[in-house]
Every structure is written in structure tokens, then in C-alpha cells.
Design a protein around this motif. Structure first.
Motif, PDB file in Angstrom:
ATOM      1  N   PRO A  58     -78.425  91.783 -73.657  1.00  0.00           N
ATOM      2  CA  PRO A  58     -79.276  91.850 -74.852  1.00  0.00           C
ATOM      3  C   PRO A  58     -80.629  91.223 -74.569  1.00  0.00           C
ATOM      4  CG  PRO A  58     -77.182  90.718 -75.318  1.00  0.00           C
ATOM      5  CD  PRO A  58     -77.232  90.963 -73.853  1.00  0.00           C
ATOM      6  N   GLY A  59     -81.686  91.883 -75.000  1.00  0.00           N
ATOM      7  CA  GLY A  59     -83.017  91.282 -74.879  1.00  0.00           C
ATOM      8  C   GLY A  59     -83.707  91.469 -73.545  1.00  0.00           C
ATOM      9  N   ALA A  60     -83.128  92.280 -72.641  1.00  0.00           N
ATOM     10  CA  ALA A  60     -83.754  92.469 -71.325  1.00  0.00           C
ATOM     11  C   ALA A  60     -84.975  93.382 -71.401  1.00  0.00           C
ATOM     12  CB  ALA A  60     -82.746  93.023 -70.323  1.00  0.00           C
ATOM     13  N   GLY A  61     -85.147  94.047 -72.550  1.00  0.00           N
ATOM     14  CA  GLY A  61     -86.370  94.831 -72.733  1.00  0.00           C
ATOM     15  C   GLY A  61     -86.162  96.338 -72.799  1.00  0.00           C
ATOM     16  N   LYS A  62     -84.992  96.782 -73.199  1.00  0.00           N
ATOM     17  CA  LYS A  62     -84.726  98.227 -73.271  1.00  0.00           C
ATOM     18  C   LYS A  62     -85.621  98.901 -74.324  1.00  0.00           C
ATOM     19  CE  LYS A  62     -80.334  97.514 -74.209  1.00  0.00           C
ATOM     20  NZ  LYS A  62     -80.418  96.041 -74.140  1.00  0.00           N
ATOM     21  N   THR A  63     -85.633  98.324 -75.522  1.00  0.00           N
ATOM     22  CA  THR A  63     -86.418  98.945 -76.588  1.00  0.00           C
ATOM     23  C   THR A  63     -87.912  98.869 -76.276  1.00  0.00           C
ATOM     24  OG1 THR A  63     -84.687  98.245 -78.121  1.00  0.00           O
ATOM     25  CG2 THR A  63     -86.715  99.065 -79.093  1.00  0.00           C
ATOM     26  N   ALA A  64     -88.344  97.738 -75.750  1.00  0.00           N
ATOM     27  CA  ALA A  64     -89.761  97.594 -75.397  1.00  0.00           C
ATOM     28  C   ALA A  64     -90.151  98.615 -74.335  1.00  0.00           C
ATOM     29  CB  ALA A  64     -90.037  96.177 -74.895  1.00  0.00           C
ATOM     30  N   LYS A 184     -90.050  92.583 -67.346  1.00  0.00           N
ATOM     31  CA  LYS A 184     -90.805  91.395 -67.783  1.00  0.00           C
ATOM     32  C   LYS A 184     -91.462  90.694 -66.598  1.00  0.00           C
ATOM     33  CE  LYS A 184     -87.634  90.690 -71.680  1.00  0.00           C
ATOM     34  NZ  LYS A 184     -87.004  89.743 -72.610  1.00  0.00           N
ATOM     35  N   ASP A 186     -94.457  90.380 -66.021  1.00  0.00           N
ATOM     36  CA  ASP A 186     -95.620  89.583 -66.434  1.00  0.00           C
ATOM     37  C   ASP A 186     -95.260  88.098 -66.511  1.00  0.00           C
ATOM     38  OD1 ASP A 186     -95.235  89.212 -69.816  1.00  0.00           O
ATOM     39  OD2 ASP A 186     -94.126  90.797 -68.823  1.00  0.00           O
ATOM     40  N   LEU A 187     -93.962  87.811 -66.616  1.00  0.00           N
ATOM     41  CA  LEU A 187     -93.525  86.409 -66.698  1.00  0.00           C
ATOM     42  C   LEU A 187     -93.321  85.770 -65.324  1.00  0.00           C
ATOM     43  CD1 LEU A 187     -90.914  86.710 -69.618  1.00  0.00           C
ATOM     44  CD2 LEU A 187     -93.297  85.943 -69.750  1.00  0.00           C
ATOM     45  N   SER A 216     -93.506  95.707 -66.140  1.00  0.00           N
ATOM     46  CA  SER A 216     -93.624  94.947 -67.375  1.00  0.00           C
ATOM     47  C   SER A 216     -94.011  95.902 -68.495  1.00  0.00           C
ATOM     48  CB  SER A 216     -94.688  93.860 -67.244  1.00  0.00           C
ATOM     49  OG  SER A 216     -95.054  93.400 -68.543  1.00  0.00           O
ATOM     50  N   ALA A 217     -93.167  95.960 -69.528  1.00  0.00           N
ATOM     51  CA  ALA A 217     -93.490  96.808 -70.674  1.00  0.00           C
ATOM     52  C   ALA A 217     -94.678  96.222 -71.427  1.00  0.00           C
ATOM     53  CB  ALA A 217     -92.279  96.918 -71.597  1.00  0.00           C
TER      54      ALA A 217
HETATM   55  N1  LIG Z   1     -93.191  88.986 -71.767  1.00  0.00           N
HETATM   56  C1  LIG Z   1     -92.512  90.112 -71.973  1.00  0.00           C
HETATM   57  N2  LIG Z   1     -91.663  90.215 -73.012  1.00  0.00           N
HETATM   58  C2  LIG Z   1     -90.976  91.359 -73.184  1.00  0.00           C
HETATM   59  C3  LIG Z   1     -91.146  92.467 -72.306  1.00  0.00           C
HETATM   60  N3  LIG Z   1     -90.324  93.454 -72.719  1.00  0.00           N
HETATM   61  C4  LIG Z   1     -89.687  92.983 -73.821  1.00  0.00           C
HETATM   62  N4  LIG Z   1     -90.078  91.745 -74.104  1.00  0.00           N
HETATM   63  C5  LIG Z   1     -89.638  90.899 -75.215  1.00  0.00           C
HETATM   64  O1  LIG Z   1     -88.253  90.585 -75.061  1.00  0.00           O
HETATM   65  C6  LIG Z   1     -87.605  90.606 -76.319  1.00  0.00           C
HETATM   66  C7  LIG Z   1     -86.438  91.593 -76.288  1.00  0.00           C
HETATM   67  O2  LIG Z   1     -86.936  92.888 -76.013  1.00  0.00           O
HETATM   68  P1  LIG Z   1     -86.195  94.188 -76.480  1.00  0.00           P
HETATM   69  O3  LIG Z   1     -86.983  95.346 -76.010  1.00  0.00           O
HETATM   70  O4  LIG Z   1     -85.865  94.133 -77.931  1.00  0.00           O
HETATM   71  O5  LIG Z   1     -84.837  94.067 -75.643  1.00  0.00           O
HETATM   72  P2  LIG Z   1     -83.485  94.925 -75.745  1.00  0.00           P
HETATM   73  O6  LIG Z   1     -82.510  94.097 -76.516  1.00  0.00           O
HETATM   74  O7  LIG Z   1     -83.049  95.121 -74.333  1.00  0.00           O
HETATM   75  O8  LIG Z   1     -83.828  96.206 -76.431  1.00  0.00           O
HETATM   76  C8  LIG Z   1     -88.637  90.983 -77.352  1.00  0.00           C
HETATM   77  O9  LIG Z   1     -89.129  89.786 -77.937  1.00  0.00           O
HETATM   78  C9  LIG Z   1     -89.719  91.645 -76.526  1.00  0.00           C
HETATM   79  O10 LIG Z   1     -91.015  91.500 -77.081  1.00  0.00           O
HETATM   80  C10 LIG Z   1     -92.065  92.321 -71.208  1.00  0.00           C
HETATM   81  O11 LIG Z   1     -92.276  93.229 -70.384  1.00  0.00           O
HETATM   82  N5  LIG Z   1     -92.712  91.128 -71.091  1.00  0.00           N
END
Ligand SMILES: Nc1nc2c(ncn2[C@@H]2O[C@H](COP(=O)(O)OP(=O)(O)O)[C@@H](O)[C@H]2O)c(=O)[nH]1
Ligand SMILES: [Mg+2]
Ligand SMILES: [Zn+2]
Ligand SMILES: [Zn+2]
Lengths: 249, 130
Positions: A58-64, A184, A186-187, A216-217
Motif C-alpha cells: 500500500p502506498g508505493a505509488g500505483k495510483t500516482a 519515488k 525523487d526521494l 518518480s511520478a
Molecule cells: N515523493 C513522492 N511521493 C509519491 C510519489 N508517488 C506517490 N507518492 C505519494 O505516496 C502516497 C501514496 O501514493 P499512491 O499513489 O496513493 O499509492 P498506492 O497506494 O500504491 O496507490 C501519496 O501520498 C502520494 O502522493 C512519488 O513519485 N514521489
């Protein structure tokens, strides 16, 4: 008691045991799911749509990533999304806001999507208008890897804050990936302990030859590699199928 | 956890085997499970009685045979044991290997009680699909 459970009787002579008859079966336990997955793949192929299963914690950035992809490729590829992550409509709303057709699967407490859930969702989306259909799986590095959805490609995301050794801890998931995305990035300056070369080596130790891309999304870095992987995927699929659709590709 | 979902699929298959052989009860079920199947044997064992309740396999003993992790090396053409997160060739170290065993998730056999016909125990290739 072994006499009760039959575990001391070998398969060959089990049928001789008194009052018991052993039937050898040799069936795949996930056969029903796999049959449905095959049926889903027929749907995708019939429409010349590349289907991509996104898996990560969760939160790895799929939706982003999907949002960034819609923005980057909106004019070149027609994409659709089946959203399986989370019970809320939040992710679906985020994607819909990008002008992308999306169907939300309400998984409730389910820890993974299965082929039947995806099939139900398929009947709510017009595949004819699409080049790529993404399935955002439930955020979970364990369960989703066991269930074939009928996808053409598995993509596993590993985000910089998670640590570079996730592939060694979740080998089933990372072994199944046709593409690994280190997200991510960028981090990276804030998390130098994430060693991309180590992440790559952990994936290789699983015998996986899949390409591994850093992106980086948020900043957009590395997205071209992802975009060209997708476009190549669509082109390869249509070449294999020789389906004369593709005006968007 | 998905082990309950898998046990439910298992029970469906076991029900089919039992009814094909007109058995009224199943007392044992044996599975082959590899560590790379993504399924945890302990969790399957816990979920099984729940899934089996009320079915023909209620009270059946579930036996899980752990399949070994084996890889085939294309460069030195040998098969060797491997660890789930190190699927490299044991003799030359090459990582471009093929998994030969370790991701199984198979129903191997079912012990039927009171079957009124002779089961097809002598036909190992018989496949049961629901
Ligand atoms: N710094 C940074 N944050 C990101 C990036 N992609 C996603 N996030 C952040 O990570 C969190 C989870 O992203 P989300 O896309 O919802 O993850 P999902 O649960 O895999 O769909 C959110 O707060 C996003 O803004 C990225 O490339 N760089
Ligand atoms: Mg999401
Ligand atoms: Zn699960
Ligand atoms: Zn070798």
C-alpha cells in the motif's frame, strides 16, 4: 494416529487399506480462477487491449503512477483502469479526474483481486475504445501474486522509502513481475540507504530477467522508459494477434 | 489472507471427486504445496476446518507435502536445490535459472469413505475440474 489419517499408507497401496479408497487427483487448486483468467485474456485479446496488473505494498505509488501516465500519454494511448485498491472510491476519483474511464471493484476485506472480480468489472468498461487496461491490485505484497487475472503483464512497484530488500522478502511477488519499477526516486537524496543496484540484484537472484526502471511520478523523471515499455507492449500484442485496430498506438 | 479462499476452492474440488465416486465422506486430503506458491501451509491448515465445515470433507485430515525448491541452470545444464529468495545455480552461480519445482499448489489425492463405485485410483492423470 497414523492409522486414522492414512498418512502411513503410501499412495500406491492406499486403495488396499480397509474401508478406504484413495483417488489420485493431480488438480491445480486454483483451476477455477485460472480458467476464468484465461477467459478474461480472451476478452483482452479480442479487443487488442494490453492488460497490465499493478502490484505493490500500500502506498508505493500505483495510483500516482496512473495519474502521471494519463497525463503523459493521454494523447497517445487510450487507457482505462480497474481500481481494486481500498474500499473507498478515492483512488477511482483521482483517476477519473484525469479523464480516464475507471471501474471500482469494492473488495471489502479481500486482500487480493481474483479473475472473477476482474471479469465482473470488465463488463462495465468499453474495451473497444482502449489500448491499455490497467488493473490496480490491492496493496499487498503477498496475496495478489497467487491469482492470475488474465493480464498480459505483471508490474511490481517498489518505492524508495520501503527499502531495497523487499524483493528478497517477497520473492513470490517479485518473481512474477514482467517489469519492476523503483518508484519515488525523487526521494533518493533523502534516503541514500536505498541502493538501487542492490534492489536489482535481489530481483536477479530470483531468476527474474525483467527490466527494472527507476522513476518518480512526482518529478516525472524516468517516465519515458515506462511510456515506451507500454507502447512496445501494445505494439507487440497487436503484432502477435494481428488485430487491425490500433488508431491510438 | 487468501488461504481461506484457496481452501474453499479445494473443498469444491474435493466435493466433485467425492460425488464422481459416489462417496459420502472424505477422511483425508493431500496437497503438494511449494514455498513459491505464495501459500503458507500453516495458514492452509488453519483455514481447512473452517472451509470443510458442513461439506463432505468435514473432519477430514489435511496433509500438506512440501515440494522442494529446485532450479535448472541453462548455462551449465544442471539442476540444483535453491532457497526461495536465492534461485541461483548451486554449481556455477548463474541467476538465469528456470524453476523446476517449488511453486506447486496441487490437490494430489483424496481418501474416500463409503464409495459405492471403484475409484479411479489407478489413473494418475485423471484431472478433476470444477
Ligand atoms: N515523493 C513522492 N511521493 C509519491 C510519489 N508517488 C506517490 N507518492 C505519494 O505516496 C502516497 C501514496 O501514493 P499512491 O499513489 O496513493 O499509492 P498506492 O497506494 O500504491 O496507490 C501519496 O501520498 C502520494 O502522493 C512519488 O513519485 N514521489
Ligand atoms: Mg492506490
Ligand atoms: Zn491474502
Ligand atoms: Zn549453472
Amino acid at each position: 494416529m497414523c492409522d486414522t489419517c492414512g498418512c502411513n499408507v503410501t499412495l500406491a497401496n492406499r486403495e488396499l487399506a480397509e474401508g478406504k479408497q484413495a483417488t489420485q487427483v493431480l488438480g491445480n487448486l486454483l483451476q477455477v480462477n485460472d480458467d476464468q483468467a484465461l477467459h478474461n485474456r480472451v476478452h483482452f485479446n479480442g479487443h487488442g487491449v494490453l492488460s497490465v496488473n499493478l502490484m505493490s505494498s500500500p502506498g508505493a505509488g500505483k495510483t500516482a503512477l496512473l495519474e502521471a501516465t494519463a497525463e503523459l500519454l493521454g494523447n497517445e494511448l487510450r487507457i482505462g483502469v480497474i481500481e481494486g485498491d481500498l474500499e473507498t472510491e478515492n483512488d477511482a476519483e483521482r483517476i477519473r479526474a484525469c479523464g480516464v474511464p475507471v471501474v471500482q471493484i469494492c473488495t471489502g476485506t479481500a486482500c487480493h483481486l481474483d479473475a472473477h472480480m476482474v471479469h465482473d468489472a470488465l463488463h462495465q468498461i468499453d474495451l473497444d475504445g482502449l489500448d491499455v487496461l490497467f488493473v490496480e491490485n490491492v496493496g499487498n505484497l503477498v496475496c495478489p501474486a497467487s491469482f492470475d487475472l488474465g493480464q498480459h503483464r505483471n508490474v511490481a512497484l517498489l518505492s524508495t522509502p520501503e527499502g531495497d530488500d523487499k524483493p528478497a522478502k517477497y520473492p513470490v511477488m517479485f518473481r512474477s513481475a514482467d517489469l519492476v519499477l523503483l518508484t519515488k526516486r525523487d526521494l533518493a537524496p533523502y534516503m541514500p540507504e536505498f541502493d538501487a543496484a542492490k534492489a536489482v540484484s535481489y530481483v536477479r537472484q530470483l531468476g527474474n530477467v525483467a527490466p527494472i526502471l527507476e522513476l518518480s511520478a512526482k518529478s516525472g523523471e524516468g517516465l519515458e522508459g515506462w511510456a515506451s515499455w507500454l507502447k512496445r507492449g501494445v505494439a507487440d500484442l497487436r503484432e502477435n494477434l494481428a488485430v487491425p485496430t490500433a488508431e491510438g498506438a | 489472507m487468501h488461504e481461506l479462499a484457496i481452501c474453499q476452492a479445494l473443498i469444491d474440488q474435493v466435493e466433485t471427486v467425492a460425488s464422481n465416486n459416489r462417496a459420502t465422506r472424505v477422511s483425508g486430503v493431500t496437497l503438494d504445496v511449494g514455498p513459491l506458491s505464495g501459500v503458507v501451509p500453516e495458514l492452509l491448515l488453519n483455514a481447512f476446518p473452517v472451509a470443510a465445515a458442513g461439506s463432505v470433507a468435514e473432519g477430514a485430515i489435511l496433509t500438506i507435502e512440501a515440494a522442494p525448491v529446485r532450479v535448472w541452470c541453462k548455462s551449465c545444464e544442471t539442476e540444483s536445490d535453491a532457497k526461495i529468495n536465492r534461485l541461483v545455480c548451486a554449481s556455477c552461480g548463474d541467476w538465469r535459472t528456470e524453476l523446476r519445482s517449488g511453486d506447486e499448489l496441487m490437490l494430489r489425492s483424496v481418501v474416500l469413505e463409503d464409495a459405492t463405485s471403484t475409484p479411479h485410483a489407478g489413473q494418475p492423470e485423471e484431472k478433476q475440474r470444477v
